[in-house]
Every structure is written in structure tokens, then in C-alpha cells.
Design an enzyme around this catalytic site. Sequence first.
Site, PDB file in Angstrom:
ATOM      1  N   HIS A  63       0.952  -1.325   0.089  1.00 53.81           N
ATOM      2  CA  HIS A  63       0.029   0.038  -0.125  1.00 53.81           C
ATOM      3  C   HIS A  63       0.992   1.178   0.125  1.00 53.81           C
ATOM      4  CE1 HIS A  63      -2.734   3.109   2.271  1.00 53.81           C
ATOM      5  NE2 HIS A  63      -3.379   2.746   1.217  1.00 53.81           N
TER       6      HIS A  63
ATOM      7  N   GLU B 217       2.092   1.735  -3.442  1.00 55.71           N
ATOM      8  CA  GLU B 217       0.590   2.437  -4.277  1.00 55.71           C
ATOM      9  C   GLU B 217       0.965   3.990  -4.309  1.00 55.71           C
ATOM     10  OE1 GLU B 217      -3.647   3.492  -3.540  1.00 55.71           O
ATOM     11  OE2 GLU B 217      -3.194   1.389  -3.191  1.00 55.71           O
ATOM     12  N   HIS B 218       1.106   4.375  -2.927  1.00 63.63           N
ATOM     13  CA  HIS B 218       1.055   5.817  -2.780  1.00 63.63           C
ATOM     14  C   HIS B 218       2.276   6.408  -3.168  1.00 63.63           C
ATOM     15  CE1 HIS B 218      -2.193   6.591   0.555  1.00 63.63           C
ATOM     16  NE2 HIS B 218      -2.382   5.795   0.294  1.00 63.63           N
TER      17      HIS B 218
ATOM     18  N   GLU C 101      -4.432   7.993   7.264  1.00 66.21           N
ATOM     19  CA  GLU C 101      -5.403   7.077   6.730  1.00 66.21           C
ATOM     20  C   GLU C 101      -5.626   5.867   7.782  1.00 66.21           C
ATOM     21  OE1 GLU C 101      -5.996   4.314   2.807  1.00 66.21           O
ATOM     22  OE2 GLU C 101      -4.011   5.529   2.890  1.00 66.21           O
TER      23      GLU C 101
END
Length: 421
Positions: A49, A52-53, A129
Site C-alpha cells: 500500500h 501504491e501511494h 489513513e
Amino acid sequence: MSEAIQVTRLPSGLTVVTERMERVETVSLGAYVATGTRHERAEENGVSHFLEHMAFKGTERRSAAAIAEEIEAVGGHINAYTAREQTAYYCKVLKEDTTLAADIIGDILTHSIFEPEELERERGVILQEIGQAHDTPDDVIFDHFQETAFPGQPMGRPVLGTEGVIRDMPRATLTGYMRAHYVASNTVIAAAGNLQHEQMLDLVRSHFADLPREAASPFVPGRYEGGEFRETRDLDQVHIVLGFPAVAYADKDYYPALLLSTLLGGGMSSRLFQEVREKRGLVYSVYSFMSPFLDGGLFGIYAGTGESEAAELIPVTLDELRKVQTEVREPELARARAQVKASLLMSLESTGSRCEQLARQFQVFGRPIPTAETVARLNAVTLADVQRAASRLFRSRPTLATLGPSGRVPPVAAIAEKLAA
């Protein structure tokens, strides 16, 4: 396979699959990497993740702002997501901007620079997040459910990672993970829309040539255990997920289980919605879901209810789980089949949905699955098939996760005993 769908495997091991849709004016294009949370070690949980960012935070040729500005200057959209078995980077543009789309996706996959200042900024965003997810009970409850079903193993870890691991993750972990998993043989480039296959091949050869050719690292097989998780919070509702081990994509019971999930809790006409909400008013939200994986899956039921209503909710739900093992009616199976088929066929009108479907099908089955084949499999499911799937799933060891005032929710051992009776 439809004449509109073409597949080419390049010498590097990279697969290119396209579908020509002549009546649209757009093209959706994505790079789908067969790596996700289940491929991570405990000390790098959340790295998929995080990567991905970081993909959108600058390359050797583009700043983070330039990536956004270039795609939006032509009215396009770009995004990404991380799942347990896949990380995807995709965009949608007008057909005349296909070259730009391939350039940008290829650039972020092969030439991201992980500039330290951007990395620290994005680390803070991910920590926010994680905090937001923790503060959203009907979101974080699914992480607890997954972890309880697959404790102490990659399949059970959260996609976002944990605060401690993300806070301490060095740049070398990201770059090392990318080198190990973002390789040509582990990646499918999929595109759908008003395009030509040969055009896409030329673009892929040009913009994805720098993907490494090493072999991809294998994943750890999932080992379902089940059990119970409870966290008491001062909330108005208790959030409940009750689940069971389910089937993999290629299992003979995949389509029966899919229709089972739909008729049990997949819409306003479903058994749970009608019995739990409409007749008894015990919940605002109740639904079932099936999450298949390459080597297994999870079947779950979510409900949010008041503390006092929980005492009635669980027995009613268990009654429906018992009934569906022996009593499925043709009209409700027909409704479930129509819902699933309609969803499938409607998705074919979207270049983005079609692009994603092609990539996933190739990564799971090694080939695109013709729509006619899927429809035939759905049409072939019988009442006995659904009842068999229900018996197979609901007689397994359950997993229970609750968040909120759960004093009236029975323990998982009692639930298992009632289902076995």
C-alpha cells in the site's frame, strides 16, 4: 475467446491483454501486479500500500504535481488500489491520449524515485489513513475479522499496515520489495476501449521495457483457523461480522457460493434483509459477502445493530444459515442469478471494469474468461448446488468479530454449536 480480445506474452514474461470496444471514445489502461498484502513479511506489513501511494510522488522525469497535471490536462483520470493479492495502477483517457496514459503508468512503475521528502510526507498521509480507519467501526471491523480468520499469517494482516511498522519503514524496504515483486512475469498490462492491440504492444514495449525479468516471489498459503475477536467501545451500535472459510476462484462451488451470498444477503429481496430488517427492524444495514482468493476464501455476514437488538439478531441469522442448507426456492435462486448476471453484463459497458476483469481473469485462470462461459456456469447452478455449498460453508468453524457493546452477542463456540445442531 472473443475476436475483440487479444493476448500477447512478450519475451520478458510481461502479458498484454486488450479488448477492442469500437463504439466508445475512451481507453482504460492499467498495470496489474500480482502482489499484495499476503506477499508481505510481518516486518514490512503495509509496504504494498505504501508503494501504491509513492508511485504518484515523482519519477525521474516527472514531479508529483506533473503526474497529476499531465493526465488532468487531457481530462483523464488516474488512480490505484492495493488488495491482498494484487496492486493496480490504472487510468482512463480519451482514445487519442492512449500514448500519454501508457507513458505515465510505465513511468511510475519503472522510474519512481522515492524522494525522501515526499516519502516522509506520504508516510504521514498513510498514518492519517490508518487513524481514520481505526475511527470508522464499520471499516476496521473487517480487518479484525480477517486477522481472526487467519491469525499470525500474511493473509490476516491489514492492507494498510500498522502504525508502528509504517512509522519505522525505511526507504530500502520499499525499493527492495518493488525489485522483488514488480517484475515482468508478475504483471499484466490490460487495456480496453477504442484501441488496436498492435498499438498497445508497441506502447508496452516502449514504456514498460525496464520492468525486471526476475522470477516473482511465491506467497505463503493461507491457513484458516477462525475464532473470536471482541473490542468494547462506547458506541451506539455493535458492529458484527460472522464468517466462515469459503472457496477459491477455481473451486467447483465458486458459482453456487456466489449465488448463495446474493440470495442470502445481497439485496433488498435477500433473506437476511427481509427477515432481519424488514420484518423485525433489528438493523439498518445487513449484508453478506464472499471474498475468494487463489487458494481459499471467506464468506461473511455484516450487521450493525443496537446492544439490545443483538440478542435477537444472532439467533435469527443462524436460523437463516440453517434453513438455506435445506430450503432454497427456485424464485429466489432465479432472482439471485439475475442480479449477478445483470451486474456482470452491465460492467461490460465500462472500459475500466472490463480492463480490470481481463487482468484478474488472466492472473487467476491464465486466460480471459468469455462472458458466455460465465453466464453458462451461472445458469447451470441448481438448488442442490446452492444447498450443498451452504452446508459446506456453514458447518465449518466460524469466525466472529465484534466492535462496540457486544455483551448480548453469544460467543463463537455457542454459535458453532447451534449451527451444528
